[in-house]
Each structure stands twice: as C-alpha cells, then as structure tokens.
Design a protein around this motif. Structure first.
Motif, mmCIF file in Angstrom:
data_model
loop_
_atom_site.group_PDB
_atom_site.id
_atom_site.type_symbol
_atom_site.label_atom_id
_atom_site.label_comp_id
_atom_site.label_asym_id
_atom_site.label_seq_id
_atom_site.Cartn_x
_atom_site.Cartn_y
_atom_site.Cartn_z
ATOM 1 N N ALA A 10 0.706 -1.388 0.117
ATOM 2 C CA ALA A 10 -0.083 0.021 0.080
ATOM 3 C C ALA A 10 0.901 1.236 -0.167
ATOM 4 N N PRO A 11 0.192 2.433 -0.490
ATOM 5 C CA PRO A 11 0.926 3.712 -0.450
ATOM 6 C C PRO A 11 1.214 3.941 0.967
ATOM 7 N N GLY A 12 2.575 4.261 1.541
ATOM 8 C CA GLY A 12 2.888 4.450 2.589
ATOM 9 C C GLY A 12 3.142 3.414 3.557
ATOM 10 N N GLN A 13 2.864 2.187 2.927
ATOM 11 C CA GLN A 13 2.689 0.955 3.762
ATOM 12 C C GLN A 13 1.808 0.773 5.113
ATOM 13 N N LEU A 14 0.779 1.456 4.629
ATOM 14 C CA LEU A 14 -0.235 1.512 5.487
ATOM 15 C C LEU A 14 -1.694 1.465 4.865
ATOM 16 N N ARG A 15 -2.598 0.797 5.532
ATOM 17 C CA ARG A 15 -4.064 0.814 4.687
ATOM 18 C C ARG A 15 -5.064 0.661 5.906
#
Length: 308
Positions: A10-15
């Motif tokens: 995911a973008p930013g490694q968070l979702r």
C-alpha cells in the motif's frame, strides 16, 4: 473493527482494513478509540520491522467500553488517554490499565491523544534531572512536540529554561511557553547548565554534554537527527572543575506510575495550565499526506486523526 494495518504493497505501507476485535487480558481495559496521534518514531523504528497486518500506534484516546476483568483501572464510560507499544491505530484498543490515564469530563479527546508519548516523555525525562528549582535546564528540539511540553514543565518546576531552536522564528512562542533564553545551537550557550534534555542527538550532542557543569546530567530522549555522535578525545574523562557529569538513556515505560502521570497531564491540559500544539487535525480516512508528513518529521507539532 477497522484499523490502520501494515501493508507493504500500500502507499505509505499502511491501509485501513477490517480486522478482528482485540480480546483484552484480565488486566486490560477495552477502549473505544476516538482519536489517535502518530509519532515520527513509530515510522522510524517500528514500521520497518512490523509484519503485514500489524496494528501500530502508541497514542490513543477514547472511552472505556469494557472495564478490566481484574477490577483495575477506570470504569465503563470513562474518558481516557492511553499508551502502549502498539494497537492504538484502531477503533478498539485493549490496553493495560497501568498505561491508562483518566480524562476530565468534556475534555477534547483529540488533544488528549497527543499526551502519552510527548508530554509523558517530557515529564518523566525531567524527573531524571532531579530537583530543577533554580537550576539551568537546556532543552534541545524545543519546537518539537516533546520539546514544547518540556519547556512548559521545566519552567513550572522553577528551572531557568534554555530552549534550542534551529531557526530563530519560534523564539517569541517558546518564550511564551516559559523559555528564558532561546538559542539556535551550542554556540549560543553562555554558561554551564545543570541539566540537558536532548532529543536530537548527532553532531551537537558532545557540545551539549560539554556545557554541563559539576554533577550535571544529560538525558537522551531521542535521536531525531539520525546522525552519528562523536566525542573528541578526552571529552568523557573527569574534569577537576566539572566532575560527576553523566549521560542517561531514557525509556518512558521503564517505571510505573504512567496512569497517574497521564491523569495529571490530562487535567493540566483540560484546565488550560498546559498547552498542546496540534498543527493538523482531520479524519483518519483522509490522512495519507499527513501520515507522510509525520513520517518525514515535517510537522512542527502534533497531528490528530479523529476516528468518528
């Protein structure tokens, strides 16, 4: 429940994702989270090694939905601010009651979510300096979240506060918080100091240690610069004029009493005696850019993400 989980794809490694509700241990309260406040260190030190699906989050405030089974901690319906090693970035948090501070009625839970790491670290780090009434205390990173709380608390404790800000612009604001002097680096210090709270580390740490007078203590609360510290030869040896100086490492959760500290800090903020510094506030479903700004330490203050 919904939670911000680690996802390397995911973008930013968070979702945001649906995950199972936490199951509290007997000594834990189940808290319905209303607001969270991320810290740069969570991205710097915790996120890189966290497996996919992990729920991060140290700071969160909300309302107790289920009291601890062992009878400890606040009752159902109590507003609280909470600290933990993870699990805060979610709609429900199971948290040790020893890490839960009660919040005055009608207090802003967004403000309260900014307290556990930043204000808690400032308070507990200052205690490591010992009595500060009439002492000279130097605080680096004074424009950051921990630094702003430390300036206020040190001034209230009777210290002569020297705040270090890399740029002169915030000088008036820091004086309004209680700083007696504002300098832009080690070169601005004119006399020995009794204590240092350093949150930056790096090249200047040796100079701040050198500024300590007899029996002085430097408490290392962070390393925001990310740079290596080098000490000149002989700088750590005994000085006949400045003996017994020390460098002390710091971990906020090393000692008990966090519940009492958080309760006191919450009451001080609610009464207007301690100022928070939130520079961004919005809903957690629309916070990707803000999380990136926290990750990169681009915010001169705290971000608050509301869940409701």
């Amino acid at each position: 429940m919904r939670a911000l989980i680690v996802d390397r794809s995911a973008p930013g490694q968070l979702r945001l994702a649906e995950v199972p509700d936490p199951v509290p241990a007997p000594h834990q309260a189940l808290v319905r989270v209303a607001a969270i406040s991320p810290n740069p260190a969570e991205f710097r030190y915790i996120l890189p090694g966290a497996p996919d699906g992990t729920v991060l989050g140290w700071d969160a405030a909300g309302v107790v939905e289920r009291a601890a089974a062992d009878g400890s901690g606040p009752a159902v319906g109590t507003s609280v601010t909470t600290l933990g090693l993870g699990g805060g970035w979610a709609e429900l948090r199971a948290v040790d009651t020893a890490l839960v501070g009660t919040v005055p009625d009608h207090a802003d839970l967004g403000e309260m979510s900014t307290l556990p790491v930043s204000a808690g670290s400032a308070l507990r780090a200052l205690r490591k300096l010992g009595p500060i009434l009439g002492r000279r205390v130097l605080i680096t990173g004074a424009t950051g979240a921990v630094g702003r709380f430390a300036v206020q608390l040190a001034a209230r404790g009777g210290a002569h506060v020297i705040a270090v800000a890399r740029k002169p612009g915030p000088a008036d604001e820091l004086r309004a918080l209680g700083a007696h002097e504002v300098v832009t680096g080690p070169g601005g210090i004119t006399a020995p100091v009794d204590g240092v709270l350093d949150q930056v580390g790096g090249a200047d740490l040796a100079a701040y240690f050198d500024a300590l007078g007899e029996g002085g203590t430097l408490v290392l609360t962070g390393a925001a610069s990310g740079d290596t510290t080098g000490f000149p030869p002989g700088s750590l040896l005994a000085d006949p004029m400045r003996q017994n100086r020390s460098i002390v490492t710091f971990f906020e959760m090393a000692d008990g009493g966090i519940d009492r500290d958080l309760t006191w800090l919450a009451a001080e903020v609610a009464a207007g005696r301690l100022r928070t510094h939130t520079v961004w506030r919005g809903h957690w479903t629309d916070a990707a850019d803000t999380l990136d700004a926290v990750r990169e330490s681009r915010l001169a203050g705290k971000a608050v993400l509301d869940l409701s």
